[in-house]
Design a protein around this motif. Structure first.
Motif, PDB file in Angstrom:
ATOM      1  N   ASP A 395       0.826  -1.209   0.000  1.00  0.00           N
ATOM      2  CA  ASP A 395       0.000   0.000   0.000  1.00  0.00           C
ATOM      3  C   ASP A 395       0.859   1.258   0.000  1.00  0.00           C
ATOM      4  OD1 ASP A 395      -2.253  -1.538  -0.008  1.00  0.00           O
ATOM      5  OD2 ASP A 395      -2.497  -1.522   2.179  1.00  0.00           O
ATOM      6  N   PHE A 396       1.935   1.244   0.779  1.00  0.00           N
ATOM      7  CA  PHE A 396       2.774   2.430   0.878  1.00  0.00           C
ATOM      8  C   PHE A 396       3.438   2.723  -0.465  1.00  0.00           C
ATOM      9  CE2 PHE A 396       6.578   4.624   2.930  1.00  0.00           C
ATOM     10  CZ  PHE A 396       5.872   5.795   3.158  1.00  0.00           C
ATOM     11  N   ASN A 397       3.883   1.684  -1.150  1.00  0.00           N
ATOM     12  CA  ASN A 397       4.533   1.890  -2.445  1.00  0.00           C
ATOM     13  C   ASN A 397       3.556   2.403  -3.501  1.00  0.00           C
ATOM     14  OD1 ASN A 397       7.126   1.217  -1.686  1.00  0.00           O
ATOM     15  ND2 ASN A 397       6.839  -0.967  -2.094  1.00  0.00           N
ATOM     16  N   ASN A 398       2.307   1.935  -3.462  1.00  0.00           N
ATOM     17  CA  ASN A 398       1.299   2.468  -4.380  1.00  0.00           C
ATOM     18  C   ASN A 398       1.085   3.958  -4.154  1.00  0.00           C
ATOM     19  OD1 ASN A 398       0.821   0.145  -5.803  1.00  0.00           O
ATOM     20  ND2 ASN A 398      -0.953  -0.481  -4.586  1.00  0.00           N
ATOM     21  N   ILE A 399       0.998   4.339  -2.866  1.00  0.00           N
ATOM     22  CA  ILE A 399       0.809   5.758  -2.534  1.00  0.00           C
ATOM     23  C   ILE A 399       2.001   6.578  -3.005  1.00  0.00           C
ATOM     24  CG2 ILE A 399       0.588   7.383  -0.620  1.00  0.00           C
ATOM     25  CD1 ILE A 399      -0.898   5.130   0.904  1.00  0.00           C
ATOM     26  N   LEU A 400       3.206   6.055  -2.707  1.00  0.00           N
ATOM     27  CA  LEU A 400       4.412   6.788  -3.088  1.00  0.00           C
ATOM     28  C   LEU A 400       4.524   6.911  -4.606  1.00  0.00           C
ATOM     29  CD1 LEU A 400       7.051   5.315  -0.596  1.00  0.00           C
ATOM     30  CD2 LEU A 400       6.101   7.626  -0.594  1.00  0.00           C
ATOM     31  N   MET A 401       4.115   5.872  -5.324  1.00  0.00           N
ATOM     32  CA  MET A 401       4.229   5.918  -6.779  1.00  0.00           C
ATOM     33  C   MET A 401       3.325   7.005  -7.366  1.00  0.00           C
ATOM     34  SD  MET A 401       4.056   2.789  -9.478  1.00  0.00           S
ATOM     35  CE  MET A 401       4.277   3.094 -11.237  1.00  0.00           C
ATOM     36  N   VAL A 402       2.127   7.157  -6.769  1.00  0.00           N
ATOM     37  CA  VAL A 402       1.226   8.215  -7.244  1.00  0.00           C
ATOM     38  C   VAL A 402       1.836   9.582  -6.970  1.00  0.00           C
ATOM     39  CG1 VAL A 402      -1.024   9.291  -6.918  1.00  0.00           C
ATOM     40  CG2 VAL A 402      -0.829   6.793  -7.006  1.00  0.00           C
ATOM     41  N   ILE A 403       2.340   9.786  -5.757  1.00  0.00           N
ATOM     42  CA  ILE A 403       2.949  11.081  -5.397  1.00  0.00           C
ATOM     43  C   ILE A 403       4.129  11.373  -6.307  1.00  0.00           C
ATOM     44  CG2 ILE A 403       4.167  12.316  -3.575  1.00  0.00           C
ATOM     45  CD1 ILE A 403       2.500  10.711  -1.550  1.00  0.00           C
ATOM     46  N   MET A 404       5.034  10.388  -6.453  1.00  0.00           N
ATOM     47  CA  MET A 404       6.238  10.601  -7.249  1.00  0.00           C
ATOM     48  C   MET A 404       5.902  10.762  -8.731  1.00  0.00           C
ATOM     49  SD  MET A 404       8.567   7.757  -5.246  1.00  0.00           S
ATOM     50  CE  MET A 404       9.984   7.908  -6.289  1.00  0.00           C
ATOM     51  N   GLY A 405       4.889  10.018  -9.208  1.00  0.00           N
ATOM     52  CA  GLY A 405       4.524  10.115 -10.625  1.00  0.00           C
ATOM     53  C   GLY A 405       3.960  11.475 -10.990  1.00  0.00           C
ATOM     54  N   TYR A 406       2.951  11.894 -10.249  1.00  0.00           N
ATOM     55  CA  TYR A 406       2.371  13.203 -10.554  1.00  0.00           C
ATOM     56  C   TYR A 406       3.343  14.328 -10.237  1.00  0.00           C
ATOM     57  CZ  TYR A 406      -2.237  11.315 -11.590  1.00  0.00           C
ATOM     58  OH  TYR A 406      -3.282  10.654 -12.172  1.00  0.00           O
ATOM     59  N   GLY A 407       4.160  14.159  -9.224  1.00  0.00           N
ATOM     60  CA  GLY A 407       5.148  15.194  -8.923  1.00  0.00           C
ATOM     61  C   GLY A 407       6.131  15.367 -10.060  1.00  0.00           C
ATOM     62  N   SER A 408       6.591  14.243 -10.604  1.00  0.00           N
ATOM     63  CA  SER A 408       7.528  14.316 -11.733  1.00  0.00           C
ATOM     64  C   SER A 408       6.884  14.971 -12.940  1.00  0.00           C
ATOM     65  CB  SER A 408       7.999  12.905 -12.093  1.00  0.00           C
ATOM     66  OG  SER A 408       8.715  12.328 -11.022  1.00  0.00           O
ATOM     67  N   MET A 409       5.602  14.669 -13.172  1.00  0.00           N
ATOM     68  CA  MET A 409       4.902  15.283 -14.302  1.00  0.00           C
ATOM     69  C   MET A 409       4.747  16.787 -14.096  1.00  0.00           C
ATOM     70  SD  MET A 409       2.026  12.338 -14.988  1.00  0.00           S
ATOM     71  CE  MET A 409       1.296  13.227 -16.372  1.00  0.00           C
ATOM     72  N   LEU A 410       4.515  17.200 -12.837  1.00  0.00           N
ATOM     73  CA  LEU A 410       4.380  18.640 -12.559  1.00  0.00           C
ATOM     74  C   LEU A 410       5.688  19.372 -12.804  1.00  0.00           C
ATOM     75  CD1 LEU A 410       2.141  18.700  -9.346  1.00  0.00           C
ATOM     76  CD2 LEU A 410       1.575  19.614 -11.611  1.00  0.00           C
ATOM     77  N   THR A 411       6.783  18.785 -12.399  1.00  0.00           N
ATOM     78  CA  THR A 411       8.078  19.464 -12.585  1.00  0.00           C
ATOM     79  C   THR A 411       8.406  19.634 -14.063  1.00  0.00           C
ATOM     80  OG1 THR A 411       9.224  17.351 -12.410  1.00  0.00           O
ATOM     81  CG2 THR A 411       9.005  18.649 -10.392  1.00  0.00           C
ATOM     82  N   ALA A 412       7.836  18.751 -14.896  1.00  0.00           N
ATOM     83  CA  ALA A 412       8.084  18.859 -16.341  1.00  0.00           C
ATOM     84  C   ALA A 412       7.108  19.811 -17.031  1.00  0.00           C
ATOM     85  CB  ALA A 412       7.999  17.471 -16.973  1.00  0.00           C
ATOM     86  N   ASP A 413       6.128  20.320 -16.291  1.00  0.00           N
ATOM     87  CA  ASP A 413       5.114  21.221 -16.863  1.00  0.00           C
ATOM     88  C   ASP A 413       5.703  22.625 -16.984  1.00  0.00           C
ATOM     89  OD1 ASP A 413       2.922  22.631 -17.659  1.00  0.00           O
ATOM     90  OD2 ASP A 413       1.574  21.761 -16.152  1.00  0.00           O
ATOM     91  N   ALA A 414       5.762  23.145 -18.187  1.00  0.00           N
ATOM     92  CA  ALA A 414       6.354  24.472 -18.427  1.00  0.00           C
ATOM     93  C   ALA A 414       5.511  25.595 -17.844  1.00  0.00           C
ATOM     94  CB  ALA A 414       6.551  24.682 -19.926  1.00  0.00           C
ATOM     95  N   LEU A 415       4.220  25.348 -17.621  1.00  0.00           N
ATOM     96  CA  LEU A 415       3.341  26.390 -17.091  1.00  0.00           C
ATOM     97  C   LEU A 415       3.517  26.584 -15.579  1.00  0.00           C
ATOM     98  CD1 LEU A 415       0.060  25.516 -19.056  1.00  0.00           C
ATOM     99  CD2 LEU A 415       1.762  27.288 -19.581  1.00  0.00           C
ATOM    100  N   LEU A 416       4.226  25.663 -14.928  1.00  0.00           N
ATOM    101  CA  LEU A 416       4.386  25.754 -13.471  1.00  0.00           C
ATOM    102  C   LEU A 416       5.444  26.782 -13.116  1.00  0.00           C
ATOM    103  CD1 LEU A 416       3.147  24.244 -11.009  1.00  0.00           C
ATOM    104  CD2 LEU A 416       5.221  22.854 -10.971  1.00  0.00           C
ATOM    105  N   GLY A 417       5.109  27.686 -12.175  1.00  0.00           N
ATOM    106  CA  GLY A 417       6.054  28.718 -11.759  1.00  0.00           C
ATOM    107  C   GLY A 417       7.205  28.136 -10.963  1.00  0.00           C
ATOM    108  N   SER A 418       8.250  28.947 -10.847  1.00  0.00           N
ATOM    109  CA  SER A 418       9.452  28.480 -10.167  1.00  0.00           C
ATOM    110  C   SER A 418       9.190  28.161  -8.703  1.00  0.00           C
ATOM    111  CB  SER A 418      10.570  29.514 -10.294  1.00  0.00           C
ATOM    112  OG  SER A 418      10.155  30.742  -9.728  1.00  0.00           O
TER     113      SER A 418
END
Length: 752
Positions: A395-418
């Motif tokens: 369960d913990f790894n599933n939760i972490l994978m969601v956090i890490m996955g969406y977090g990585s996608m956000l960091t790659a989003d050019a519209l996100l401020g510094s």
């Protein structure tokens, strides 16, 4: 007074049918003899029945029976006396004939002569008394010979048996007829008459077995020569003492003595007051105290420093007072001060009357057993934590994978401020720490996925050495002593490096004022199973990594818990307590074992034993970052029962050009695969409701055996294999996985 004098005089019986003669002879001899008179033979026999009469005088001519006839009848019934007769010349021939038949001792002619009769009676009385003494002596000899408590034999000078008493006959199991005239050597082979005859005064004693119908028996034979009055050898004497029972008892005592001397358990015997009377060699081996140091001194039953020794002593005294044995386990100390665990049994020793005379103290060293029990408890404790870690991981790894996955996608989003991107990076850092914590728990529980490769252990040490220098700081000197010979092992290099990093970090913290950290590699062979302080060493050849520091060291209490998860001596917030647990788990996962040696203010040494393999070529292992994953256009069936994670996987794959078909469980996946037409890869969770990944995979491959399948799981690898959910060689991607790593793995599978 007259009665006393009469009692002291010998008795004489005079038989004569003429009364005057009776009275005259009694009057003549009454001063010397107690004279009893009888006129007829019948009266005489009545007197003989109740009296001991050594002298009998009878007239020859009597009515109904002559004197010689009377005396012959007396000789038949009472032979132990002197028989004399009074006769005239007309009867002399019959008297002489009776004398020749030894029935008559002497005869008197009528009329008698006082001097003659007194002298004859005195000689006759002396003859009777002498004969009686000889008879008594013979009787005593025969009684002694037969009733002696040992076997006796009289032998001819050449060794033939003249006589043998009952004790000897019983000892040999033979009758008198079987023994008489037979050579004594027949039964006593070591007997030699020639050994005795040259030295008549010599006594020869020997012990030897003797054959008997009931089996061999042990004897002590004492032999000598009997001499006659002139000092000439007359016959040989052999005395036989039965030693069979004594010999058996001696053998039993010897066996008992050997058993006590060689007993693997310490034995002490004390008197009722507790003063030591005996200790066996094992006591000296176990305690270091010699027999001279303890015999004669009060027994210290406990030799212990335990706090509960007082209560144990009370229990002991209560048991002994009740006549029962006491058993218990106590911590003892040797003469040199070293401690060891012992199981002690104290029992009273009683005599035949049931009175306690001594105490028996048995002590067995059970230190190794205590170590094994402690290792078992430690192993069970670690296994429990491992099971907890494995259960939480999914369960913990599933939760972490969601956090890490969406977090990585956000960091790659050019519209996100510094500023927003910085916050997302903090989220990712925390998620990464959570993933590392899960990995640490899995490493401790030996459920972490390993990537084994055959390497020279020396190369691993040399590679990590530069990283260790930065970890330990400038005030700690690093020394490496690398084995000249290669040490081939099959290991996960990254995990071994993590072990060394953890040990170096602990060593640095143990040397706050600086010191020396030494890493040494060597080869060692264990020929037999060895009990270590924290582990069991199985026989075999090992590569050994020794990591030593000159720091604060550890006491026994800390040393015994050093590998426990979450145990730490650091201040709160400065350590998780998982560093040594991870070391332990990684080493055990490599089929090795680890031990620690430490003393306060002296330092600490960890020794890690890893099984050696066949020789491998030394060389640098390829390192470096992987290239970014390439985009694709294939169709991927994503099977995941967690909705959020299912959407995350879809977002990652679609962004990189893949066509995605979603299924919420195994049964749904089979239906979607059947209606999809063409699927290049199935990315499927292992554990799902309704139908798990293995069952769904079997159903899909029944439709298309060539389809590629990759499983994902938040459970540990051994849990997956334990449930028989995956075949060897099947792709397994462990959660949590970074998006880039997932894409890279997917591309690799598709291109393979």
């Amino acid at each position: 007074m007259e009665d006393l004098q009469a009692a002291a005089r010998p008795k004489l019986l005079y038989v004569d049918d003429e009364r005057p003669n009776l009275v005259a002879l009694r009057a003549l001899l009454r001063d010397t003899y107690e004279v009893l008179i009888a006129e007829r033979a019948e009266e005489a026999f009545l007197l003989l029945q109740g009296n001991d009469i050594p002298l009998i005088v009878s007239d020859q001519r009597m009515p109904g029976m002559t004197g010689t006839q009377f005396l012959e009848k007396v000789a038949e019934e009472y032979p132990d006396n002197a028989r004399m007769i009074l006769t005239g010349y007309a009867d002399i021939d019959a008297v002489i004939e009776a004398i020749n038949r030894s029935q008559i001792y002497y005869y008197f002619k009528k009329p008698w002569n006082e001097t003659e009769i007194r002298l004859t009676l005195a000689n006759a009385l002396e003859s009777v008394q002498t004969r009686r003494k000889l008879i008594d002596s013979e009787h005593r000899f025969r009684s002694t010979f037969e009733q002696a408590g040992l076997g006796i034999a009289h032998l001819q000078l050449h060794g033939e048996i003249l006589r043998a008493n009952g004790q000897l006959r019983e000892f040999l199991g033979r009758s008198e007829a079987e023994l008489l005239g037979q050579p004594f050597q027949t039964w006593f082979a070591g007997f030699d008459p020639e050994e005795l005859l040259p030295a008549p005064g010599r006594v020869v004693v020997r012990e030897a077995p003797v054959p008997t119908p009931g089996g061999p028996r042990w004897s002590r034979l004492t032999s000598s020569v009997s001499l006659d009055r002139k000092g000439v050898p007359d016959y040989l004497i052999a005395l036989v003492d039965d030693l069979t029972e004594r010999r058996h008892t001696e053998e039993q005592v010897i066996k008992l003595s050997h058993a006590v001397e060689q007993c693997p358990v310490s034995i002490r015997i004390t008197d009722r007051a507790g003063v030591v009377e005996f200790v066996n060699p094992r006591f000296t081996e176990m305690t270091g105290y010699s027999a001279e140091e303890v015999v004669g001194k009060p027994a210290d039953v406990f030799l212990t420093s335990q706090d509960d020794a007082g209560s144990a002593k009370g229990e002991l005294q209560a048991c002994l007072a009740a006549g029962a044995a006491w058993e218990g386990e106590l911590l003892n100390h040797r003469k040199d001060g070293a401690y060891f665990w012992a199981r002690i049994t104290v029992s009273p020793i009683c005599n035949k009357e049931g009175e306690v005379t001594h105490y028996l103290i048995l002590k067995d060293d059970i230190t190794e057993r205590h170590k094994l029990e402690e290792q078992l408890r430690q192993s069970q404790k670690m296994e429990a934590i491992g099971q907890l870690a494995g259960g939480v991981a999914h369960d913990f790894n599933n939760i972490l994978m969601v956090i890490m996955g969406y977090g990585s996608m956000l960091t790659a989003d050019a519209l996100l401020g510094s500023r927003q991107k910085e916050k997302v990076e903090h989220i990712l850092e925390s998620a990464e720490k959570g993933a590392q914590l899960t990995a640490s728990l899995l490493a401790f529980s030996r459920k972490q996925v390993m990537k084994l490769e055959a390497v020279n252990l020396n190369d691993v040490i040399l590679h990590v050495e530069k990283f260790l220098t930065r970890v330990i700081g400038e005030d700690v000197q690093l020394r490496s002593v690398i084995s000249a010979a290669p040490l081939p092992v099959n290991v996960d290099c990254g995990q071994i490096e993590q072990v060394l990093m953890n040990l170096a970090t602990n060593a640095r913290d143990a040397m706050p004022k600086g010191g020396v950290l030494t890493i040494e590699t060597s080869w060692q062979a264990l020929e037999e199973r060895r009990v270590m302080p924290h582990d069991l060493g199985e026989p075999g050849n090992y590569a050994v990594i020794s990591v030593s520091d000159t720091g604060l060291g550890m006491d026994e209490a800390t040393r015994s818990r050093v590998f426990e998860p979450f145990f730490t001596t650091k201040e709160q917030g400065k350590g998780t307590g998982l560093g040594m647990s991870i070391v332990y788990g990684i080493v055990k996962q490599h089929n090795g074992f680890v031990n620690v040696y430490s003393e306060p203010q002296v330092g600490t040494t960890f020794r890690i034993y890893l099984p050696l393999i066949e020789t491998v070529e030394s060389g640098d292992r390829p390192r470096g970052d992987f290239d970014p994953p390439r985009a694709g256009s294939e169709t991927i069936l994503v099977v995941e029962d967690e909705p959020v994670l299912r959407e995350l996987l879809q977002s990652i794959l679609v962004e990189y050009g893949y066509r995605v078909i979603l299924a919420e469980d195994g049964l749904d996946a089979v239906e979607k695969f059947r209606g999809a037409g063409s699927v290049d890869l199935v990315l499927m969770d292992m554990i799902m409701p309704r139908m798990n990944g293995k069952e769904a995979c079997d159903a899909i491959r029944a439709m298309n055996p060539a389809v590629k399948v990759a499983f994902t799981s938040g459970y540990t690898r051994d849990f997956v294999y334990l449930r028989d959910s995956i075949d060897a060689g099947t792709e397994l991607i462990m959660k949590p996985v970074q998006p880039m790593e997932l894409l890279r793995r997917m591309r690799d599978i598709l291109d393979r």
